[in-house]
Design an enzyme around this catalytic site. Structure first.
Site, PDB file in Angstrom:
ATOM      1  N   CYS A   1      13.444  10.787   7.182  1.00 57.59           N
ATOM      2  CA  CYS A   1      13.289  10.429   8.596  1.00 57.59           C
ATOM      3  C   CYS A   1      14.582  10.599   9.366  1.00 57.59           C
ATOM      4  CB  CYS A   1      12.804   8.991   8.715  1.00 57.59           C
ATOM      5  SG  CYS A   1      13.863   7.825   7.856  1.00 57.59           S
TER       6      CYS A   1
ATOM      7  N   GLU B   1       8.809   1.522  11.104  1.00 58.74           N
ATOM      8  CA  GLU B   1       9.916   2.453  10.803  1.00 58.74           C
ATOM      9  C   GLU B   1       9.317   3.847  10.827  1.00 58.74           C
ATOM     10  OE1 GLU B   1      13.041   1.673  10.483  1.00 58.74           O
ATOM     11  OE2 GLU B   1      12.869  -0.503  10.390  1.00 58.74           O
TER      12      GLU B   1
ATOM     13  N   LYS C   1       0.896  -1.178   0.000  1.00 60.68           N
ATOM     14  CA  LYS C   1       0.000   0.000   0.000  1.00 60.68           C
ATOM     15  C   LYS C   1       0.921   1.211   0.000  1.00 60.68           C
ATOM     16  CE  LYS C   1      -1.858   2.970   1.850  1.00 60.68           C
ATOM     17  NZ  LYS C   1      -1.671   4.371   1.470  1.00 60.68           N
TER      18      LYS C   1
ATOM     19  N   GLU D   1       9.292  16.435  15.004  1.00 59.41           N
ATOM     20  CA  GLU D   1      10.000  16.202  13.743  1.00 59.41           C
ATOM     21  C   GLU D   1       9.612  17.317  12.773  1.00 59.41           C
ATOM     22  OE1 GLU D   1       8.595  12.828  11.420  1.00 59.41           O
ATOM     23  OE2 GLU D   1      10.666  12.337  10.923  1.00 59.41           O
TER      24      GLU D   1
HETATM   25  N1  LIG Z   1      12.051   5.247  10.009  1.00 62.45           N
HETATM   26  C1  LIG Z   1      11.995   5.180   8.697  1.00 62.45           C
HETATM   27  O1  LIG Z   1      12.612   4.335   8.071  1.00 62.45           O
HETATM   28  C2  LIG Z   1      11.177   6.181   7.924  1.00 62.45           C
HETATM   29  C3  LIG Z   1      11.389   6.307   6.547  1.00 62.45           C
HETATM   30  C4  LIG Z   1      10.633   7.240   5.830  1.00 62.45           C
HETATM   31  C5  LIG Z   1       9.699   8.029   6.477  1.00 62.45           C
HETATM   32  N2  LIG Z   1       9.523   7.878   7.807  1.00 62.45           N
HETATM   33  C6  LIG Z   1       8.573   8.737   8.516  1.00 62.45           C
HETATM   34  O2  LIG Z   1       7.372   8.852   7.763  1.00 62.45           O
HETATM   35  C7  LIG Z   1       6.751  10.108   8.000  1.00 62.45           C
HETATM   36  C8  LIG Z   1       6.442  10.811   6.691  1.00 62.45           C
HETATM   37  O3  LIG Z   1       5.779   9.966   5.813  1.00 62.45           O
HETATM   38  P1  LIG Z   1       4.219  10.085   5.536  1.00 62.45           P
HETATM   39  O4  LIG Z   1       3.786  11.500   5.631  1.00 62.45           O
HETATM   40  O5  LIG Z   1       3.960   9.354   4.267  1.00 62.45           O
HETATM   41  O6  LIG Z   1       3.641   9.286   6.788  1.00 62.45           O
HETATM   42  P2  LIG Z   1       2.130   8.888   7.109  1.00 62.45           P
HETATM   43  O7  LIG Z   1       2.147   8.189   8.412  1.00 62.45           O
HETATM   44  O8  LIG Z   1       1.219  10.024   6.915  1.00 62.45           O
HETATM   45  O9  LIG Z   1       1.763   7.832   5.941  1.00 62.45           O
HETATM   46  C9  LIG Z   1       2.432   6.607   5.822  1.00 62.45           C
HETATM   47  C10 LIG Z   1       1.545   5.613   5.107  1.00 62.45           C
HETATM   48  O10 LIG Z   1       0.341   5.412   5.859  1.00 62.45           O
HETATM   49  C11 LIG Z   1      -0.789   5.807   5.089  1.00 62.45           C
HETATM   50  N3  LIG Z   1      -1.710   6.475   6.003  1.00 62.45           N
HETATM   51  C12 LIG Z   1      -1.831   7.809   6.270  1.00 62.45           C
HETATM   52  N4  LIG Z   1      -2.774   8.021   7.195  1.00 62.45           N
HETATM   53  C13 LIG Z   1      -3.261   6.812   7.542  1.00 62.45           C
HETATM   54  C14 LIG Z   1      -4.258   6.362   8.460  1.00 62.45           C
HETATM   55  N5  LIG Z   1      -4.962   7.195   9.211  1.00 62.45           N
HETATM   56  N6  LIG Z   1      -4.504   5.028   8.557  1.00 62.45           N
HETATM   57  C15 LIG Z   1      -3.807   4.174   7.814  1.00 62.45           C
HETATM   58  N7  LIG Z   1      -2.858   4.524   6.914  1.00 62.45           N
HETATM   59  C16 LIG Z   1      -2.591   5.825   6.795  1.00 62.45           C
HETATM   60  C17 LIG Z   1      -0.247   6.711   3.994  1.00 62.45           C
HETATM   61  O11 LIG Z   1      -1.025   6.752   2.823  1.00 62.45           O
HETATM   62  C18 LIG Z   1       1.096   6.072   3.733  1.00 62.45           C
HETATM   63  O12 LIG Z   1       0.954   4.941   2.896  1.00 62.45           O
HETATM   64  C19 LIG Z   1       7.761  10.903   8.815  1.00 62.45           C
HETATM   65  O13 LIG Z   1       7.403  10.890  10.161  1.00 62.45           O
HETATM   66  C20 LIG Z   1       9.059  10.143   8.590  1.00 62.45           C
HETATM   67  O14 LIG Z   1      10.011  10.313   9.596  1.00 62.45           O
HETATM   68  C21 LIG Z   1      10.223   6.972   8.542  1.00 62.45           C
HETATM   69  O1  LIG Z   2      13.159   8.883   5.190  1.00 58.31           O
HETATM   70  C1  LIG Z   2      13.889   8.031   5.628  1.00 58.31           C
HETATM   71  C2  LIG Z   2      14.569   6.994   4.813  1.00 58.31           C
HETATM   72  C3  LIG Z   2      15.715   7.588   4.099  1.00 58.31           C
HETATM   73  C4  LIG Z   2      16.859   6.626   4.010  1.00 58.31           C
HETATM   74  O2  LIG Z   2      16.658   5.411   3.897  1.00 58.31           O
HETATM   75  O3  LIG Z   2      17.982   7.109   4.038  1.00 58.31           O
END
Ligand SMILES: NC(=O)c1ccc[n+]([C@@H]2O[C@H](COP(=O)([O-])OP(=O)(O)OC[C@H]3O[C@@H](n4cnc5c(N)ncnc54)[C@H](O)[C@@H]3O)[C@@H](O)[C@H]2O)c1
Ligand SMILES: O=CCCC(=O)O
Length: 513
Positions: free
Chosen positions: A317, A283, A205, A415
């Site tokens: 992230c 993650e 997804k 963040e």
């Molecule tokens: N730790 C890691 O490896 C890593 C890597 C990349 C991004 N991130 C984190 O992701 C965040 C940014 O990404 P984002 O804005 O896409 O995150 P998000 O949580 O808004 O969305 C992530 C996924 O969940 C879905 N989603 C959104 N709202 C939802 C809900 N209410 N119920 C179920 N699914 C839902 C989105 O469509 C997407 O597929 C930041 O906090 C970033 O730090 C973490």
């Molecule tokens: O957004 C976090 C993932 C980025 C990375 O894998 O370096």
């Protein structure tokens, strides 16, 4: 003028169109990778309700595509397909899985320019960064195609002579892979490659904001000969996310969820998976400290600050969130930093000289605006930027440096996920560690120092899952990526990442002579 339309399997072909197909897609050299259908059981399908939602280019708001807005019924079909495919995929020789993954890797490499174009179009990332993401993301496929051959069991030496103990490693089953917008290719390959190598079948997804990259990848997996039902991609609008993801979390046929995204949604997923004791890998977000000590090489610290902070316009992230700079080099660091920031060109990522693209959506821009305004109202100083850039586009925010950050400001704890460098001055190492660890999040941390003893001391004390020492870019396919505290559960990458998709089975053979 050449017109384009969709054919029955969702490919864009020449001809009159009644669908929304934007001009930018017409400029792409390999149109066959732009999909307007989801991918389930080896077929390109629409939503059962025939509903669609629009995907747009954050650099200019142009509509890029219309994508199926799926619901639980569609996810159920994908789950059934993945369950049927699991029986075969989990039992074929690991060498054969590896070979198919290698075919997929080769096609991903062959099509890397098109994939990068799609990433820039839907995510806004500067094109050079998109190419880097494709290379980075592909490295997971290459790595796990090899690891697939090395998933071994164990024979354990026992204390009882009449018994022999064995341990086998087995794929957990069908898994749901839910990913964020910011690395629409690499966040998928990091999960998917490990899952495929382990013998799991997958329902992906992708983010509502960036689904086109995922669909292009599915097309290449299809061309590579990965059997139907092994990889499925379902798509949904912001309004459908909760029910799609909720279904994946609660259906007992889905044995694990691997999620990349915000802490907020990660918590919901964790709760939804708990009743079935479902395997969860999370993650989540970070609040990385970037500590520059007096002994640091300032030029390196500044370059690393720029590369790690402005990657994806700060939407990574592992991007540094709080810059802690020691008093002896504070002025020098800031002076050099401002010079480098002055060189960053903001704009549409498809233009060659652009280094900072747009943010992904209005909510993200507003969040940054609020964080900076709150900090300024509580005494922070803006040295450069500090405002939106409407003349460049609706979703642009100027590269910003603010100083005098205090604990009472939201930007201290939250963040940022945008192109804002927030700086605090400190005097002692003890003080730097106190501030660095004063957060619920623990993904990454960075130390810049010329003192090897200090490097080991501080690395040990930082409450994070990953530490960069005199280095701002720490990601790689072969390392365990992940956080502690509220930044997540589990690891992706390296041999560690396979564990998220495997169960151990212990076998005791007894009554031996
Ligand atoms: N730790 C890691 O490896 C890593 C890597 C990349 C991004 N991130 C984190 O992701 C965040 C940014 O990404 P984002 O804005 O896409 O995150 P998000 O949580 O808004 O969305 C992530 C996924 O969940 C879905 N989603 C959104 N709202 C939802 C809900 N209410 N119920 C179920 N699914 C839902 C989105 O469509 C997407 O597929 C930041 O906090 C970033 O730090 C973490
Ligand atoms: O957004 C976090 C993932 C980025 C990375 O894998 O370096």
């Amino acid at each position: 003028m050449i017109l384009y339309r969709l054919n029955t399997i969702g490919h864009i072909v020449k001809g009159n169109s009644s669908s929304v197909i934007m001009n930018q897609l017409r400029k792409l050299s390999h149109l066959h990778l732009i999909k307007q259908r989801a991918y389930v059981d080896g077929k390109w399908v629409g939503a059962s309700t025939e509903k669609v939602f629009q995907v747009s280019n954050p650099a200019n708001g142009e509509i890029l595509s219309e994508i199926p807005d799926m619901n639980e019924k569609d996810v159920e079909a994908a789950t059934k397909a993945a369950l049927t495919a699991f029986k075969k995929w989990s039992n074929i020789r690991p060498y054969d899985r590896s070979k198919l993954m290698r075919n997929w890797f080769d096609l991903m490499v062959k099509n890397q320019e098109t994939l990068a174009q799609i990433i820039t179009l839907e995510g806004g990332k500067p094109y050079a960064e998109s190419v880097a993401e494709v290379n980075y993301g592909n490295s997971y496929i290459e790595f796990y195609a090899e690891e697939a051959k090395r998933i071994n069991g164990e024979i354990i030496s026992g204390t009882q002579p009449t018994k022999q103990y064995f341990v086998t490693s087995n794929p957990i089953g069908v898994v749901g892979l839910i990913t964020s917008f910011n690395f629409p290719l690499a966040m998928i390959t990091r999960k998917l490659s490990a899952a495929l190598a382990a013998g799991c079948t997958c329902i992906i997804k992708p983010s509502t904001d960036t689904p086109l990259t995922a669909l292009a990848m599915a097309e290449l997996a299809h061309q590579a000969g990965i059997p139907k039902g092994v990889v499925n991609v379902i798509t949904g609008s912001h309004g459908s996310n909760a029910s799609i993801v909720g279904y994946l979390c609660s259906n007992p046929d889905v044995k694990g969820i691997s999620f990349t995204g915000s802490v907020e949604v990660g918590k919901i997923i964790n709760e939804r998976c708990a009743p079935n004791i479902k395997r969860v890998c999370l993650e989540l977000g970070g609040n990385a400290p970037f500590i520059v000590y007096n002994s640091a090489n300032v030029a390196n610290a500044v370059q690393s600050a720029i590369s790690s902070k402005f990657r994806c316009s700060g939407q990574a992230c592992v991007a540094p969130n709080r810059f802690l700079v020691q008093d002896g080099i504070y002025d020098c660091f800031i002076e050099n930093l401002l010079v480098e920031i002055g060189k960053l060109k903001m704009g549409d990522g498809s233009h060659k000289d652009v280094k900072v693209g747009p943010l992904i959506n209005v909510a993200q821009v507003e969040k940054i605006r609020h964080l900076v305004e709150d900090a300024v109202s509580k005494g922070a100083n803006v040295l450069i930027g500090g405002r939106k850039a409407p003349l460049v586009g609706d979703l642009f925010y100027e590269p910003t440096v603010i100083t005098d950050i205090r604990e009472t400001m939201h930007i201290y704890r939250e963040e940022i996920f945008g192109p804002v460098i927030s700086i605090l001055k400190f005097r002692t190492e003890e003080e730097s560690l106190l501030v660095a660890n004063q957060t619920d999040l623990g993904l990454a941390g960075y130390i810049f120092s010329g003192d090897i003893n200090q490097i080991f001391r501080v690395s040990k004390e930082l409450e994070v899952g990953m530490v960069g020492v005199n280095e701002g870019i720490i990601s790689a396919a072969e390392i365990p990526f992940g956080g502690i505290k509220s930044s997540g559960i589990g690891r992706e990458g390296g041999h560690h990442g396979l564990r998220e998709f495997l169960d151990y089975k212990y076998i005791c053979v007894g009554n031996l002579n």
